[in-house]
Design a protein around this motif. Structure first.
Motif, PDB file in Angstrom:
ATOM      1  N   LEU A 112       0.858  -1.183   0.000  1.00  0.00           N
ATOM      2  CA  LEU A 112       0.000   0.000   0.000  1.00  0.00           C
ATOM      3  C   LEU A 112       0.894   1.233   0.000  1.00  0.00           C
ATOM      4  N   ARG A 113       0.572   2.160  -0.865  1.00  0.00           N
ATOM      5  CA  ARG A 113       1.288   3.437  -0.883  1.00  0.00           C
ATOM      6  C   ARG A 113       0.297   4.555  -0.602  1.00  0.00           C
ATOM      7  N   THR A 114       0.669   5.420   0.316  1.00  0.00           N
ATOM      8  CA  THR A 114      -0.196   6.540   0.664  1.00  0.00           C
ATOM      9  C   THR A 114       0.620   7.826   0.648  1.00  0.00           C
ATOM     10  N   VAL A 115      -0.071   8.923   0.454  1.00  0.00           N
ATOM     11  CA  VAL A 115       0.481  10.256   0.709  1.00  0.00           C
ATOM     12  C   VAL A 115      -0.488  10.915   1.672  1.00  0.00           C
ATOM     13  N   LEU A 116      -0.007  11.237   2.859  1.00  0.00           N
ATOM     14  CA  LEU A 116      -0.859  11.761   3.924  1.00  0.00           C
ATOM     15  C   LEU A 116      -0.443  13.185   4.254  1.00  0.00           C
ATOM     16  N   PHE A 117      -1.421  14.086   4.237  1.00  0.00           N
ATOM     17  CA  PHE A 117      -1.162  15.465   4.647  1.00  0.00           C
ATOM     18  C   PHE A 117      -1.995  15.772   5.870  1.00  0.00           C
ATOM     19  N   ARG A 134      13.205  13.365   6.977  1.00  0.00           N
ATOM     20  CA  ARG A 134      12.285  12.228   7.107  1.00  0.00           C
ATOM     21  C   ARG A 134      11.278  12.207   5.956  1.00  0.00           C
ATOM     22  N   PHE A 135      10.806  13.365   5.549  1.00  0.00           N
ATOM     23  CA  PHE A 135       9.879  13.445   4.422  1.00  0.00           C
ATOM     24  C   PHE A 135      10.515  12.875   3.155  1.00  0.00           C
ATOM     25  N   VAL A 136      11.756  13.274   2.876  1.00  0.00           N
ATOM     26  CA  VAL A 136      12.434  12.794   1.670  1.00  0.00           C
ATOM     27  C   VAL A 136      12.709  11.298   1.767  1.00  0.00           C
ATOM     28  N   GLY A 325       1.811  21.753  -1.050  1.00  0.00           N
ATOM     29  CA  GLY A 325       2.447  21.561  -2.355  1.00  0.00           C
ATOM     30  C   GLY A 325       3.465  20.441  -2.346  1.00  0.00           C
ATOM     31  N   LEU A 326       4.225  20.316  -1.252  1.00  0.00           N
ATOM     32  CA  LEU A 326       5.195  19.226  -1.142  1.00  0.00           C
ATOM     33  C   LEU A 326       4.505  17.866  -1.186  1.00  0.00           C
ATOM     34  N   LYS A 327       3.406  17.729  -0.437  1.00  0.00           N
ATOM     35  CA  LYS A 327       2.712  16.448  -0.399  1.00  0.00           C
ATOM     36  C   LYS A 327       2.035  16.147  -1.739  1.00  0.00           C
ATOM     37  N   LEU A 328       1.456  17.131  -2.373  1.00  0.00           N
ATOM     38  CA  LEU A 328       0.848  16.907  -3.687  1.00  0.00           C
ATOM     39  C   LEU A 328       1.918  16.587  -4.732  1.00  0.00           C
ATOM     40  N   ALA A 329       3.083  17.211  -4.607  1.00  0.00           N
ATOM     41  CA  ALA A 329       4.191  16.892  -5.507  1.00  0.00           C
ATOM     42  C   ALA A 329       4.639  15.445  -5.317  1.00  0.00           C
ATOM     43  N   ALA A 330       4.707  14.997  -4.049  1.00  0.00           N
ATOM     44  CA  ALA A 330       5.062  13.603  -3.777  1.00  0.00           C
ATOM     45  C   ALA A 330       4.033  12.665  -4.397  1.00  0.00           C
ATOM     46  N   TYR A 331       2.763  13.019  -4.274  1.00  0.00           N
ATOM     47  CA  TYR A 331       1.699  12.200  -4.858  1.00  0.00           C
ATOM     48  C   TYR A 331       1.881  12.085  -6.376  1.00  0.00           C
TER      49      TYR A 331
END
Length: 400
Positions: A112-117, A134-136, A325-331
């Protein structure tokens, strides 16, 4: 990719909880403290084996229980897999994939892959370097789960090397001070101890440079790939109010750090040499302070808005937009790499955005395969998102 069902036992505030999910948007509505975030925290834990709220597993287990259980049915390309995690504070956690026991819990990573904001992610902009590192690193693991092993190896090397520096520093300092003085009768044991400590330190320097160069190389590559997605996502969220950029600030010596800050991505072998050189240059300082000063664990990811660093200069609204923006970019990076949508989780996000940002965010996520939203007030979530709703109150999850 989407979660079809989440089942919890003795997790956080829940004795038991069952949450059926479908593709599209699901909104969990309830007052603060009712357990909404506990549900999405569990889904995020399945993807990362870590909580976005606490650093240890103990708080995840309901008070009075010995363990917590998370079961998550994940569907990808019409194929369903069941991930089962057993959280055992003070003991080894256990994991099953499709009912088969796994040797290590991290063997389920990638299922499972998630992006959580979440509100805590404001610390990406305003917090210390460890949060950004840690984010990277989490994004690296989400992209390629094998980096979990490299990351773990590096953390162990840093811990053991720091222990050596702390314990051997007195011997090394005595040796340095005695180098220009006449030899005393007891000097030979000091010299032998110093030589042994230096040799051991050289061994750990070699380990640090070999593993650290791999981690540094991976970070530089992923930030290079993330940059265009960040610029686009921030522009969309903020309606074009400024340019968001990211650069890497390395702890390597000045010349190497300047190359990296300028966007250069040296190969791992060269990075290992540069790391060894930097370790040698700072050896006296490391010995004096008893702590390591070089390596990915000492680096920072600098976020800039226009020509200024976001930390300390961005307004509260700009900081929120940057973190989002960082989390949406990761997504978007994961979506492009994997040709598959991660699950997007927005925990209590819309309440922090003005009406314009809410509508722009809703437009950006409308085509995601699965979005899970929490909100204290249902009206905060734009009606254009639609989807199913659950009410969360007093440990109960009820369809809306």
């Amino acid at each position: 990719m989407h979660v079809r069902h989440l089942s919890l036992a003795s997790f956080r505030s829940y004795d038991r909880a069952e949450l059926p999910l479908v593709p599209g948007v699901t909104t969990l509505v309830g007052e603060n403290g009712q357990g909404k975030t506990n549900l999405v925290e569990a889904i995020g834990y399945v993807a990362t084996l870590a909580s976005h709220r606490v650093a240890t597993d103990a708080p995840l287990v309901k008070f009075g229980a010995d363990q917590a259980i998370i079961r998550c049915a994940v569907v990808r390309d019409t194929r369903e897999q069941l991930v089962e995690l057993e959280i055992n504070p003070g003991r080894a956690n256990r994991a099953r994939l499709g009912r088969a026991a796994q040797t290590r819990p991290r063997d389920v990573l990638g299922t499972l892959r998630t992006v959580l904001f979440a509100p805590e992610d404001l610390s990406l902009v305003k917090g210390d370097p460890g949060t950004r590192r840690r984010f990277v690193d989490d994004l690296l693991v989400a992209r390629q789960p094998r980096w979990a092993g490299v990351r773990g190896d590096y953390e162990r090397i840093v811990k053991q090397r720091n222990a050596l520096l702390k314990s051997a520093a007195p011997v090394l300092r005595r040796g340095n001070r005695g180098a220009s003085r006449p030899r005393r009768p007891d000097q030979e044991p000091v010299d032998e101890a110093r030589a042994s400590a230096l040799h051991t330190l050289d061994v750990w320097n070699s380990h640090l440079s070999q593993v650290g160069s791999q981690l540094l190389y991976a970070r530089l590559r992923i930030l290079r790939d993330l940059g265009p997605h960040l610029a686009q996502a921030y522009a969309q969220v903020s309606d074009g109010a400024g340019e968001a950029r990211v650069r890497y600030e390395s702890s390597l010596h000045e010349g190497a750090a300047a190359r990296i800050a300028g966007g250069d991505v040296p190969e791992p072998a060269e990075l290992a040499e540069l790391m060894l050189e930097s370790l040698e240059r700072l050896r006296a300082q490391e010995v004096e302070r008893g702590v390591g000063l070089v390596g990915p664990h000492r680096d920072d990811i600098v976020l800039t808005l226009g020509e200024l660093p976001a930390k300390g200069y961005a307004s509260h609204g700009e900081s929120w937009s940057f973190a989002l923006g960082l989390k949406l970019a990761a997504y978007r990076l994961l979506r492009a790499d994997l040709d598959d949508d991660p699950v997007l989780i927005l925990d209590d996000v819309f309440a922090e955005l003005d009406s314009g940002r809410r509508e722009r965010l809703a437009a950006m996520i409308g085509d995601c395969e699965q979005v899970i939203i929490t909100a204290a007030v249902g009206e905060d979530v734009p009606k254009s998102l639609g989807g199913q709703t659950f009410w969360v109150k007093d440990g109960e999850v009820v369809p809306g």
